[in-house]
Write an enzyme that holds these catalytic residues in place. Structure first.
Site, short mmCIF file in Angstrom:
data_model
loop_
_atom_site.label_atom_id
_atom_site.label_comp_id
_atom_site.label_asym_id
_atom_site.label_seq_id
_atom_site.Cartn_x
_atom_site.Cartn_y
_atom_site.Cartn_z
N ASP A 113 0.42 -7.72 1.61
CA ASP A 113 0.79 -6.30 1.68
C ASP A 113 2.30 -6.11 1.70
OD1 ASP A 113 0.33 -3.61 1.58
OD2 ASP A 113 -0.23 -3.39 3.68
N SER A 156 4.55 2.71 7.87
CA SER A 156 4.26 1.54 7.04
C SER A 156 5.47 1.16 6.20
CB SER A 156 3.07 1.82 6.13
OG SER A 156 1.88 1.91 6.86
N HIS A 215 0.81 -1.21 0.00
CA HIS A 215 0.00 0.00 0.00
C HIS A 215 0.86 1.27 0.00
CE1 HIS A 215 0.42 -0.20 4.51
NE2 HIS A 215 0.45 1.12 4.37
#
Length: 465
Positions: free
Chosen positions: A152, A226, A122
């Site tokens: 992911d 992230s 992402h």
């Protein structure tokens, strides 16, 4: 003199108040009061300096792990181009609109001296340009090597003649609940930020419909973290920070990381095969926390209750049966479904695992050869698809695609069942692995164009919002 005397009295009074406040707030006993509809006991507590708890807690040293990690964690900038539709006709027919650039940021972890970097899917999704900044402020253009939306995880690479500092993957299966960990990343564009916490849980799923299996920690993680590193006190990479659970969008005490064993397997597959090799047993668990599960007495089972077995799957051929309870796979104890899916996420088709099940109150261990999945419930839409047989290829006049075998009630009016999906947006669909990736990457808030083939070999195009 009167003035001095007055000041003296005020000083004495202030000192008495201060001393009283000190007595009130620091010497009074503290109480932890638990309240509910029923009367609860009141427990007195006391403050104990950490130095009195023994030498163990003082021996935890984060400095070496932090020093090893910060230089291997990078800042990732993602430039995407989005189109704002100016009319309803632009929206449905894909024409016109205003193109605007958008910049997103995240983190990444260097995993090799020659510039391979692992991050979250992402973080780099739909990027037209990727830029990586090292801890020494050197900036490079990066290229996407491969990605897996389901886990992911994404792999990118920068080109440099320098030997880069990197982190080696640790063994996340050996991570213990309560173990100290560090989260390193770039929250809110604050580069090289290190936070500490403990492992709060393992094999955590945030969505009961998915195969997620996260490491949960209480190390502070915020937007921008992230793709960053989760390391133990030795500086071993045990996870890739991915998500937080929050109603505000900022950290409120829970953060989640993809285990390093899953990330490592995804990266190795991308580098060796160009895509992710996914292995499946061919079983479906009984749903938990449902009225049916409670009535059948299987809601609180310690293990995975087998509700369904796919024909010709590894589980079917190994002799697993409906009602078996999976208790262990190889040396991994299985308490819930994410324990199982997390371990299977580290395996490839044709790997053999030893599955211990409870059957008729006895334990039985069976070798199961894992296979590629032949049946898939696609993410987001809930449709069931399967790979084409040779008869399907002849009937639909196509060698690639997936056949729709089950449709949720909300889509049954579209005439989808029995047709073959050959393209999702601009991505060609050859098999269920392609379908899994393509449907996993679509946005919930945009439109999805599905191209199908009917039994006459004619192409049909549907737009889903």
């Amino acid at each position: 003199m009167k003035r001095i005397g007055g000041l003296l009295l005020v000083s004495i009074f202030a000192g008495a108040v201060t001393l009283g406040a000190y007595k009130l707030f620091f010497e009074r006993p503290n109480y932890a009061i638990v309240t509910s509809d029923e009367a609860q006991p009141v427990f007195s507590t006391s403050y104990t300096p950490t130095s009195a708890l023994g030498s163990g807690i003082n021996e935890v040293d984060f400095t070496n792990a932090a020093e090893r990690t910060v230089n291997s964690v990078v800042h990732v900038k993602n430039l995407t181009l989005s189109t704002r539709r100016s009319s309803v006709f632009d929206f449905f027919y894909g024409s016109g609109g205003t193109v605007t650039p958008q910049v997103g940021t995240g983190s990444g972890v260097i995993i090799s001296q020659d510039g391979y970097i692992v991050t979250n899917n992402h973080v780099i999704a739909n990027a037209t340009q990727l830029q990586v900044t090292l801890n020494n402020n050197q900036t490079y253009e990066a290229e996407l090597v491969g990605t897996d939306p389901n886990s992911d995880i994404a792999l990118i690479k920068i080109e440099t003649d320098d030997k880069l500092p990197y982190l080696a993957f640790g063994d996340s299966d050996n991570t213990k609940i309560g173990e100290w960990v560090l989260a390193v990343g770039n929250p809110f564009n604050l580069t090289s930020t290190v936070t500490a916490g403990i492992v709060s849980a393992k094999a955590r799923s945030l969505d009961t419909r998915s195969n997620q299996s996260f490491i949960q920690t209480d190390a502070a993680v915020n937007p921008g973290n992230s793709g960053g590193a989760l390391v133990n006190t030795n500086g071993d990479l045990i996870g890739i920070n991915t998500a937080i659970s929050s109603q505000t969008g900022s950290y409120v005490g829970y953060s989640f990381a993809v285990p390093s064993n899953i990330a490592k397997k995804v990266v190795n597959d991308i580098m060796e095969y160009g895509n992710v090799q996914k292995a499946f047993m061919g079983i479906s668990p009984a749903p938990v926390n449902t009225r049916d599960a409670i009535e059948r007495g299987i809601n609180n089972i310690d293990g995975v209750y087998i509700e369904r077995i796919e024909e010709e799957s590894g589980a079917d051929e190994a002799g697993l049966e409906l009602g078996d309870i999976i208790k262990k796979v190889d040396q991994i104890d299985i308490h819930k479904y994410p324990d199982l899916t997390g371990y299977l996420g580290t395996k490839r088709p044709n790997d053999t695992i030893n599955v211990t099940v409870e059957r008729n109150q006895e334990l039985l261990t069976l070798p199961v050869v894992l296979k590629e999945r032949q049946l898939l419930v696609v993410p987001a839409m809930g449709m069931e698809v399967k790979n084409l047989t040779k008869d399907d290829q002849k009937r639909f006049r196509t060698k690639s695609g997936v056949k729709i075998t089950g449709v949720p009630e909300r889509y049954r009016g579209y005439g989808l069942e029995g047709k073959v999906i050959v393209q999702v947006d601009d991505k060609e669909i050859k098999n269920i692995s392609d379908a899994d990736t393509a449907f996993g990457a679509i946005s919930r808030y945009g439109k999805t164009i599905i191209t199908m083939v009917n039994e006459k070999g004619e192409r049909e195009r549907l737009i889903f919002q």
